[in-house]
Scaffold this active site. Sequence first.
Site, PDB file in Angstrom:
ATOM      1  N   GLU A   1      26.888  63.290  13.820  1.00 30.89           N
ATOM      2  CA  GLU A   1      27.344  61.896  13.810  1.00 30.89           C
ATOM      3  C   GLU A   1      27.932  61.518  15.169  1.00 30.89           C
ATOM      4  O   GLU A   1      28.458  62.369  15.895  1.00 30.89           O
ATOM      5  CB  GLU A   1      28.438  61.725  12.749  1.00 30.89           C
ATOM      6  CG  GLU A   1      28.082  60.828  11.591  1.00 30.89           C
ATOM      7  CD  GLU A   1      27.876  59.365  11.909  1.00 30.89           C
ATOM      8  OE1 GLU A   1      27.338  59.008  12.972  1.00 30.89           O
ATOM      9  OE2 GLU A   1      28.251  58.542  11.052  1.00 30.89           O
TER      10      GLU A   1
ATOM     11  N   VAL B   1      33.676  59.088  14.139  1.00 31.73           N
ATOM     12  CA  VAL B   1      34.396  58.923  12.881  1.00 31.73           C
ATOM     13  C   VAL B   1      35.641  58.104  13.145  1.00 31.73           C
ATOM     14  O   VAL B   1      36.443  58.437  14.016  1.00 31.73           O
ATOM     15  CB  VAL B   1      34.778  60.289  12.270  1.00 31.73           C
ATOM     16  CG1 VAL B   1      35.735  60.109  11.114  1.00 31.73           C
ATOM     17  CG2 VAL B   1      33.539  61.005  11.782  1.00 31.73           C
ATOM     18  N   ASP B   2      35.765  57.004  12.413  1.00 36.54           N
ATOM     19  CA  ASP B   2      36.930  56.137  12.550  1.00 36.54           C
ATOM     20  C   ASP B   2      37.759  56.268  11.266  1.00 36.54           C
ATOM     21  O   ASP B   2      38.641  57.120  11.175  1.00 36.54           O
ATOM     22  CB  ASP B   2      36.430  54.706  12.806  1.00 36.54           C
ATOM     23  CG  ASP B   2      37.542  53.694  13.008  1.00 36.54           C
ATOM     24  OD1 ASP B   2      38.720  54.071  12.916  1.00 36.54           O
ATOM     25  OD2 ASP B   2      37.231  52.514  13.263  1.00 36.54           O
TER      26      ASP B   2
HETATM   27  P1  5GP Z   1      34.047  54.809   9.694  1.00 34.09           P
HETATM   28  O1  5GP Z   1      33.371  54.635   8.359  1.00 34.09           O
HETATM   29  O2  5GP Z   1      34.421  56.222   9.986  1.00 34.09           O
HETATM   30  O3  5GP Z   1      35.235  53.885   9.811  1.00 34.09           O
HETATM   31  O4  5GP Z   1      33.045  54.269  10.766  1.00 34.09           O
HETATM   32  C1  5GP Z   1      32.062  55.068  11.282  1.00 34.09           C
HETATM   33  C2  5GP Z   1      30.959  54.257  11.908  1.00 34.09           C
HETATM   34  O5  5GP Z   1      31.482  53.058  12.499  1.00 34.09           O
HETATM   35  C3  5GP Z   1      30.323  55.007  13.044  1.00 34.09           C
HETATM   36  O6  5GP Z   1      29.235  55.773  12.599  1.00 34.09           O
HETATM   37  C4  5GP Z   1      29.938  53.899  13.998  1.00 34.09           C
HETATM   38  O7  5GP Z   1      28.670  53.404  13.663  1.00 34.09           O
HETATM   39  C5  5GP Z   1      30.965  52.833  13.781  1.00 34.09           C
HETATM   40  N1  5GP Z   1      32.085  52.883  14.759  1.00 34.09           N
HETATM   41  C6  5GP Z   1      33.382  53.200  14.542  1.00 34.09           C
HETATM   42  N2  5GP Z   1      34.114  53.119  15.665  1.00 34.09           N
HETATM   43  C7  5GP Z   1      33.262  52.760  16.633  1.00 34.09           C
HETATM   44  C8  5GP Z   1      33.419  52.548  18.060  1.00 34.09           C
HETATM   45  O8  5GP Z   1      34.481  52.665  18.679  1.00 34.09           O
HETATM   46  N3  5GP Z   1      32.288  52.198  18.727  1.00 34.09           N
HETATM   47  C9  5GP Z   1      31.072  52.043  18.121  1.00 34.09           C
HETATM   48  N4  5GP Z   1      30.052  51.698  18.875  1.00 34.09           N
HETATM   49  N5  5GP Z   1      30.893  52.255  16.793  1.00 34.09           N
HETATM   50  C10 5GP Z   1      31.973  52.609  16.067  1.00 34.09           C
HETATM   51 MG    MG Z   2      27.407  56.669  13.202  1.00 32.96          MG
END
Ligand code: 5GP
Ligand code: MG
Length: 189
Positions: free
Chosen positions: A108, A111-112
């Site tokens: 991946e 991860v946020d």
């Molecule tokens: P999560 O579900 O963990 O909050 O988000 C994950 C997805 O959000 C990642 O696979 C990515 O597509 C997008 N994402 C989260 N933070 C960022 C960031 O700083 N930059 C970009 N380009 N995509 C992000």
């Molecule tokens: Mg992604």
Amino acid sequence: MNSNTNLHPNVKTLLFSENEIKERVQQIGREITKDYQGSKELVLIGILKGSFMFMSDLVRAIDLPDTLVTLDFMSISSYGASTTSSGVVKINMDLKEAIEGKDVIVVEDIVDSGLTLKHLLELLQSRKPKSLATSVLLRKKEGLKVEVPVKYIGFDIPMVFIIGYGLDFAERYRELPYLGELKEECYKH
Ligand code: 5GP
Ligand code: MG
Ligand code: MG
């Protein structure tokens, strides 16, 4: 990044240069090579599109001649053109092959909140792989809302919006060879 390469004008700051990324990805490749000695079948699952560059560099850093190493891809979406997680994951394209009985590493980009990866791991676990691990290039530790296991991590980063090295904003900037912070005026109106 070479010192003579200019940053894209919409990049606020450089987070990791091409060389820094390369070095870290090589290290992760060596770790995976060590950890998967003796594996019969290892499938690397790249999550499109964000992980395409990481996946491409990572597989070349893995050296397992006695293992059947294969690649598969999945496309999921959770964000659309916005910059905060909806927690809703949609499968746009599923794997081509079954993963039952195989060692699996999900590759991946970032991860946020962890919601996307958690959902995905639950789905893949239900298909009964022999083992299931994750390799994530970037992790926003302060963003985590759910516990999600990350075995191989590239870099822990602050809560800024990252582009480049496969990562986009509204499909732009994926081609940049480095990781940078997008200028706020480019996504906040
Ligand atoms: P999560 O579900 O963990 O909050 O988000 C994950 C997805 O959000 C990642 O696979 C990515 O597509 C997008 N994402 C989260 N933070 C960022 C960031 O700083 N930059 C970009 N380009 N995509 C992000
Ligand atoms: Mg992604
Ligand atoms: Mg995206």
